[in-house]
Motif scaffolding. Structure first.
Motif, PDB file in Angstrom:
ATOM      1  N   PRO A  64       0.813  -1.229   0.110  1.00 59.62           N
ATOM      2  CA  PRO A  64       0.170  -0.200   0.037  1.00 59.62           C
ATOM      3  C   PRO A  64       0.669   1.262  -0.182  1.00 59.62           C
ATOM      4  O   PRO A  64       2.074   1.389   0.612  1.00 59.62           O
ATOM      5  N   GLY A  65       0.516   2.233  -0.779  1.00 65.07           N
ATOM      6  CA  GLY A  65       1.348   3.457  -0.905  1.00 65.07           C
ATOM      7  C   GLY A  65       2.142   3.427  -2.026  1.00 65.07           C
ATOM      8  O   GLY A  65       2.954   4.566  -2.226  1.00 65.07           O
ATOM      9  N   GLN A  90      -6.991   0.969  -6.375  1.00 64.99           N
ATOM     10  CA  GLN A  90      -7.593   1.966  -5.329  1.00 64.99           C
ATOM     11  C   GLN A  90      -7.825   1.266  -4.087  1.00 64.99           C
ATOM     12  O   GLN A  90      -7.474   1.708  -2.984  1.00 64.99           O
ATOM     13  N   MET A  91      -8.505   0.318  -4.109  1.00 63.59           N
ATOM     14  CA  MET A  91      -9.120  -0.615  -3.035  1.00 63.59           C
ATOM     15  C   MET A  91      -7.967  -1.074  -2.310  1.00 63.59           C
ATOM     16  O   MET A  91      -8.132  -1.297  -0.835  1.00 63.59           O
ATOM     17  N   LEU A  92      -6.958  -1.493  -2.744  1.00 66.16           N
ATOM     18  CA  LEU A  92      -5.692  -2.150  -2.383  1.00 66.16           C
ATOM     19  C   LEU A  92      -4.754  -1.126  -1.735  1.00 66.16           C
ATOM     20  O   LEU A  92      -3.844  -1.550  -1.313  1.00 66.16           O
ATOM     21  N   GLY A  93      -5.024  -0.040  -1.893  1.00 69.64           N
ATOM     22  CA  GLY A  93      -4.047   1.170  -1.360  1.00 69.64           C
ATOM     23  C   GLY A  93      -2.997   1.550  -1.953  1.00 69.64           C
ATOM     24  O   GLY A  93      -1.873   2.227  -1.678  1.00 69.64           O
ATOM     25  N   LYS A  95      -1.357   4.139  -4.640  1.00 71.29           N
ATOM     26  CA  LYS A  95      -1.190   5.451  -4.604  1.00 71.29           C
ATOM     27  C   LYS A  95      -1.703   6.027  -5.855  1.00 71.29           C
ATOM     28  O   LYS A  95      -2.121   7.147  -6.097  1.00 71.29           O
ATOM     29  N   ILE A 114      -7.780   7.776  -7.645  1.00 72.43           N
ATOM     30  CA  ILE A 114      -6.409   7.449  -7.628  1.00 72.43           C
ATOM     31  C   ILE A 114      -5.799   8.175  -9.108  1.00 72.43           C
ATOM     32  O   ILE A 114      -6.460   7.929 -10.022  1.00 72.43           O
TER      33      ILE A 114
END
Length: 203
Positions: A64-65, A90-93, A95, A114
């Motif tokens: 994530p990120g 987006q759901m998985l983070g 960026k 996103i």
């Protein structure tokens, strides 16, 4: 404030200037939404033309990120992804996504939160033969990107900050930004603008 947050506040033009313009991605790679900007560490994807199964693997494995940096060889016929997979990212983070390729379902993607930087859009989907690599050095938009490099994108384009030089480049970019702000304050009238031009031209 961490280093990613600091890079988020600096225009790509300042970062580019302190690197002599050597790490700018192809100028055709632009955000789908003009006001989008992103800063984060690269998670790289080497994708064969027209085969995006490795992109799904990257979605599963990227921390994530991360900013997914996709080397799709500049192909503009088949999309690296559509709105469903970008929504999964987006759901998985994830960026942001930066691709030397194209996407599809642009209206759906613009409704997501996103940032996506790419060469444009197409209607054709990719196949899923299963080739490709993740988290390896790639060439994206004419620039070598290593996993963990800092990726910064805004309306002007995308720059790559090598991880080994990021502290040095951050400091220089912050100084350049302050110089630009100071100059804008000084040159705030017609007379000052003419004086500035004379000084530059007479150097």
């Amino acid at each position: 404030m961490n280093i990613i947050s600091q890079f988020e506040m600096i225009p790509t033009t300042c970062i580019s200037d302190v690197m002599q313009g050597l790490n700018n991605l192809d100028s055709q790679i632009k955000p789908l939404k003009e006001n989008d900007r992103v800063a984060g560490r690269a998670f790289t994807v080497k994708m064969p033309v027209g085969d995006n199964l490795v992109f799904l693997k990257a979605l599963k494995e990227a921390p994530p990120g991360s900013v997914l940096v996709v080397d799709a060889k500049g192909d503009t016929y088949r999309a690296i992804a559509g709105d469903f997979l970008v929504g999964v990212a987006q759901m998985l983070g994830i960026k942001g996504i930066v691709a030397h390729g194209v996407i599809r379902d642009i209206e759906g993607i613009r409704k997501l939160n996103i940032p996506v930087f790419c060469l444009g859009t197409t209607v054709a989907a990719s196949g899923k033969a299963g080739m490709g690599e993740i988290n390896v050095p790639v060439s994206c938009g004419g620039v070598t990107v290593h996993p963990g490099d800092m990726i910064v994108g805004d309306a002007d384009g995308v720059v790559v900050v090598p991880q080994m030089r990021e502290q040095e480049i951050l400091q220089k970019a912050l100084e350049k930004l302050q110089m630009d702000l100071d100059r804008a304050k000084r040159v705030s009238s017609r007379e000052e603008a003419l004086r500035y031009l004379e000084n530059v031209l007479n150097k």
